[in-house]
Scaffold this active site. Structure first.
Site, mmCIF file in Angstrom:
data_model
loop_
_atom_site.group_PDB
_atom_site.id
_atom_site.type_symbol
_atom_site.label_atom_id
_atom_site.label_comp_id
_atom_site.label_asym_id
_atom_site.label_seq_id
_atom_site.Cartn_x
_atom_site.Cartn_y
_atom_site.Cartn_z
ATOM 1 N N ASP A 34 0.835 -1.218 0.000
ATOM 2 C CA ASP A 34 0.000 0.000 0.000
ATOM 3 C C ASP A 34 0.858 1.252 0.000
ATOM 4 O OD1 ASP A 34 -2.466 -1.653 1.945
ATOM 5 O OD2 ASP A 34 -2.752 -0.725 -0.025
ATOM 6 N N ASP A 179 -10.728 -4.415 -1.558
ATOM 7 C CA ASP A 179 -9.669 -3.970 -0.652
ATOM 8 C C ASP A 179 -10.205 -3.057 0.441
ATOM 9 O OD1 ASP A 179 -6.597 -2.029 -1.236
ATOM 10 O OD2 ASP A 179 -7.329 -3.145 0.505
HETATM 11 C C1 DX5 Z 1 -6.247 1.213 2.489
HETATM 12 C C2 DX5 Z 1 -5.437 0.120 1.802
HETATM 13 C C3 DX5 Z 1 -5.923 -1.261 2.166
HETATM 14 C C4 DX5 Z 1 -5.849 -1.520 3.669
HETATM 15 C C5 DX5 Z 1 -6.384 -2.896 3.955
HETATM 16 O O1 DX5 Z 1 -5.960 2.447 1.870
HETATM 17 O O2 DX5 Z 1 -5.521 0.233 0.404
HETATM 18 O O3 DX5 Z 1 -5.136 -2.219 1.463
HETATM 19 O O4 DX5 Z 1 -4.507 -1.444 4.090
HETATM 20 O O5 DX5 Z 1 -6.280 -3.070 5.333
HETATM 21 P P1 DX5 Z 1 -7.478 -3.702 6.177
HETATM 22 O O6 DX5 Z 1 -7.605 -5.117 5.657
HETATM 23 O O7 DX5 Z 1 -6.963 -3.625 7.574
HETATM 24 O O8 DX5 Z 1 -8.696 -2.881 5.906
HETATM 25 ZN ZN ZN Z 2 -4.583 -1.402 -0.718
#
Ligand code: DX5
Ligand code: ZN
Length: 219
Positions: A34, A179
């Site tokens: 990310d 996501d």
């Molecule tokens: C948010 C990111 C996601 C996030 C997912 O901007 O793109 O990939 O890190 O994390 P969780 O699974 O904790 O929501």
């Molecule tokens: Zn992400």
């Protein structure tokens, strides 16, 4: 069977190598990187993600699923292509014209990398339709991009469903990745809506046994 892309955003400092090794043993399909620039989204993870992704590249053969949440897409592509990711996904909202979108798609492809386009919760799914024949994956944000540990926005399930219907109708072969806020509770409805790759960060990283949760999410 869906694939799991584990977001490394919430990996605890100092626990990186142990965590990546355990994730590999637990058979995550991808590492989800990310990349945030502090402009497109408030948080800045840019250097941290570069360092972690290059470390993963050195110790693992698992593919990197790079998610660019940046304003300067081209620079980020150049910085992360060095790590030979499996796919680089950029945000539709970080481009100012269709020409720019097509230019980025071809730029990533010219560098022998697969292309994904991501859209934020407020962006209509129709806005991505015309690009679908030229990309490999559409990343539907099920939270507002910018941080991990948020709650899945259930309205996004309808968007995934619409996208799935559209690609089936037009016979377009692309992956649908969801996501944000994905865990054992929300995964079943996300899969039912049509996503075939699930990104999970908190739900996996917080678990004691990565394999149990990854196997469960894959079911
Ligand atoms: C948010 C990111 C996601 C996030 C997912 O901007 O793109 O990939 O890190 O994390 P969780 O699974 O904790 O929501
Ligand atoms: Zn992400």
């Amino acid at each position: 069977m869906v694939e799991i892309s584990t977001s490394i955003l919430s990996v605890k400092k100092g626990k990186e190598s142990d965590t990546y090794f355990r994730l590999e043993i637990a058979k995550t399909d991808y590492f989800h990187i990310d990349v945030m620039d502090g402009k497109f989204v408030k948080k800045d993870t840019y250097q941290d993600m570069l360092e972690n992704a290059s470390y993963i590249k050195r110790i693992s053969n698992l593919p990197l699923d790079v998610h660019l949440m940046v304003e300067d897409v081209k620079t980020a592509i150049d910085d992360f292509l060095v790590l030979e990711p499996n796919i680089v996904t950029f945000h539709l909202e970080s481009c100012n014209s269709k020409e720019e979108i097509y230019e980025i798609i071809s730029y990533i492809k010219k560098n022998h990398c697969k292309v994904g386009i991501s859209i934020k919760p407020d962006t209509k799914i129709e806005e991505v339709y015309e690009f679908l024949p030229y990309i490999h994956m559409c990343l539907i944000m099920t939270v507002e991009p910018g941080k991990g540990g948020q709650t899945l926005l259930t309205d996004m399930l309808y968007k995934i469903k619409k996208l799935k219907e559209y690609i089936n109708e037009k016979d377009i072969q692309i992956d649908i990745e969801a996501d944000g806020g994905i865990n054992l509770k929300t995964a079943p409805e996300v899969k039912k809506a049509g996503a075939n790759i699930l990104v999970a960060g908190t739900a996996i990283i917080m678990a004691n046994d990565f394999k149990v949760i990854i196997d469960e999410l894959k079911k």
